[in-house]
Design an enzyme around this catalytic site. Structure first.
Site, PDB file in Angstrom:
ATOM      1  N   GLY A 119       0.787  -1.242   0.000  1.00  0.00           N
ATOM      2  CA  GLY A 119       0.000   0.000   0.000  1.00  0.00           C
ATOM      3  C   GLY A 119       0.816   1.288   0.000  1.00  0.00           C
ATOM      4  O   GLY A 119       1.895   1.388  -0.595  1.00  0.00           O
ATOM      5  N   TYR A 124     -12.845   3.214  13.881  1.00  0.00           N
ATOM      6  CA  TYR A 124     -11.820   3.683  12.922  1.00  0.00           C
ATOM      7  C   TYR A 124     -11.753   5.208  12.926  1.00  0.00           C
ATOM      8  O   TYR A 124     -10.673   5.798  13.014  1.00  0.00           O
ATOM      9  CB  TYR A 124     -12.124   3.165  11.515  1.00  0.00           C
ATOM     10  CG  TYR A 124     -11.094   3.610  10.486  1.00  0.00           C
ATOM     11  CD1 TYR A 124      -9.799   3.093  10.489  1.00  0.00           C
ATOM     12  CD2 TYR A 124     -11.412   4.550   9.501  1.00  0.00           C
ATOM     13  CE1 TYR A 124      -8.841   3.506   9.558  1.00  0.00           C
ATOM     14  CE2 TYR A 124     -10.468   4.970   8.564  1.00  0.00           C
ATOM     15  CZ  TYR A 124      -9.187   4.439   8.594  1.00  0.00           C
ATOM     16  OH  TYR A 124      -8.260   4.851   7.663  1.00  0.00           O
TER      17      TYR A 124
END
Ligand code: NAP
Length: 396
Positions: free
Chosen positions: A81, A232
């Site tokens: 990523g 999150y």
């Protein structure tokens, strides 16, 4: 006597006219071409708009050519990523990079690939599980045995929207990995950062912080767990509040800290996303166009890490390489102070600022029971002490 007048109708006889037929044919011919040209122009316009939109989605690229040969760098979560692309670019520019990953095999694969592509041999594979405070302390102990300075720390690793689970220390996973692990890591590395001053810390947060609130009554989401909008978003808001508070504490030390939203990037971050296979395939296909590539997603981190014009600038939030103002709840210093104190207790660090009857929890403290942060190089903010402090969470 009147006579009846019968109207006379004149009918033109159809006469074959070869010129008229030719003109009609020519007109028809022109008509087809006109349509084709029109279609072509529409096609080109659509293509141009899509190209521009794609460029816009990918965002600006960091184009300055400055090198950072020999600078010591740590990047967390860089086997894939955004982190991997960040390491790739920093390696191209000559940095000595400690790749801090939780899976040594995946880290090694990424390291070898990046060495192949950049010919930079100064890349090291190191184990770091941000979901374990012991692992963080072990990582720091090994790093400190190897390096006396740290020029750049990129707090990149993250997990998103996983089912509720706990870290090795019993904290909610997203808060534990995204915030607490990095909180301890950064604090323990402050002395090395100050040693290298001017040095930088880059915190990869997210626009998801806009949905987040620091839930003081239920920081670990024990009573109510929301995968994305709850835990999150809270953890990414914590990243920003951490940045603001740390930038204040580091004023005058030569160490800067900024945070960013990398964009919506096509990475493995959505690995916990649950949906039927065909929905996932559709999203993956659309993502090819509508999401940033990992390389594009790394550009804001790279600017914060590299741009000489940002020397000395600290405590800011960036997106698409531009500075953005923060919403009120993301710049609330009272919440930032509270979160800092709470995080210190949770990771077992002594308070950095004097408190009423500040408690001395390990040897790494000043006379008044606090850790020094700002000040000249080698101030010893993180200190060498790495013993784990057991914290009684019930009393906090
Ligand atoms: N992608 C986006 O659209 C987006 C948007 C906003 C913000 N962000 C932020 O960008 C950062 C990078 O995410 P990404 O998109 O590149 O995701 P990614 O492809 O899933 O990469 C995340 C990295 O973090 C590592 N990691 C996860 N848990 C860890 C732990 N406990 N200890 C150490 N490393 C751990 C992963 O290692 P493993 O491979 O071993 O799991 C991986 O290397 C994250 O902080 C994320 O919140 C991403």
């Amino acid at each position: 006597m009147s006579e009846a007048v019968t109207p006379t109708t004149t009918t033109t006889p159809t006469v074959f006219d070869p010129t008229a037929e030719a003109a009609e044919k020519a007109l028809c011919f022109r008509g087809i071409w006109a349509w084709l040209v029109l279609i072509l122009l529409i096609g080109l316009a659509v293509f141009a708009v899509m190209w521009l939109l794609r460029k816009f989605i990918q965002g600006p690229v960091y184009r300055k050519k400055n090198r950072i040969d020999g600078k010591v760098v740590i990047v967390t979560g860089c086997n894939t990523g955004i982190g991997k692309e960040t390491v790739l670019e920093l390696a191209r520019r000559g940095a000595k990079i400690y790749m801090a990953c939780r899976d040594p095999a995946r880290c090694e694969a990424a390291r070898i690939e990046i060495i192949d592509r950049t010919q930079n041999q100064q890349l090291f594979n190191r184990s770091l599980d941000l979901g374990s405070l012991e692992s963080v302390r072990n990582f720091v102990a090994r790093f400190k045995a190897e390096e006396t300075r740290l020029d750049l720390l990129v707090n990149n690793a993250g997990i998103m929207a996983c089912p509720r689970s706990l870290t090795a220390d019993g904290y909610e996973q997203q808060f534990g990995v995204n915030h607490l692990g990095h909180f301890l890591l950064t604090n323990l590395l402050l002395d090395r950062l100050k040693q290298a001053s001017p040095s930088r810390i880059v915190v990869v947060s997210s626009a998801a912080h806009l949905f987040g609130r620091i839930n003081r009554e239920d920081l670990m989401s024990e009573r109510k767990y929301g995968k994305f909008f709850g835990a999150y978003s809270q953890s990414k808001l914590a990243n920003i509040l951490f940045t603001l508070k740390l930038s204040k504490l580091l004023q005058g030390s030569g160490v800067t800290v900024n945070c960013c939203h990398p964009g919506v990037v096509r990475t493995e971050l959505n690995r916990h996303f649950v949906a039927p296979g065909w929905v996932k395939s559709c999203i993956q296909t659309l993502a090819l166009y509508f999401m940033k590539s990992p390389q594009a997603g790394a550009q804001t981190s790279l600017r914060l890490a590299l741009d000489p014009s940002l020397e000395g600038s600290s405590g800011d939030y960036y997106s698409d390489s531009m500075r953005f103002p923060l919403v009120p709840w993301a710049r609330n210093m009272e919440t930032a102070d509270w979160l800092w104190r709470e995080s210190e207790k949770l990771v077992g660090l002594p308070p950095i600022e004097p408190q009423n009857g500040g408690v001395q929890q390990n040897g790494n403290v000043t006379g008044n029971g606090t850790r020094p942060v700002a000040g000249g190089a080698g101030g010893g903010g993180g200190g060498e002490s790495i013993e784990t402090v057991v914290v009684d969470r019930t009393s906090s």
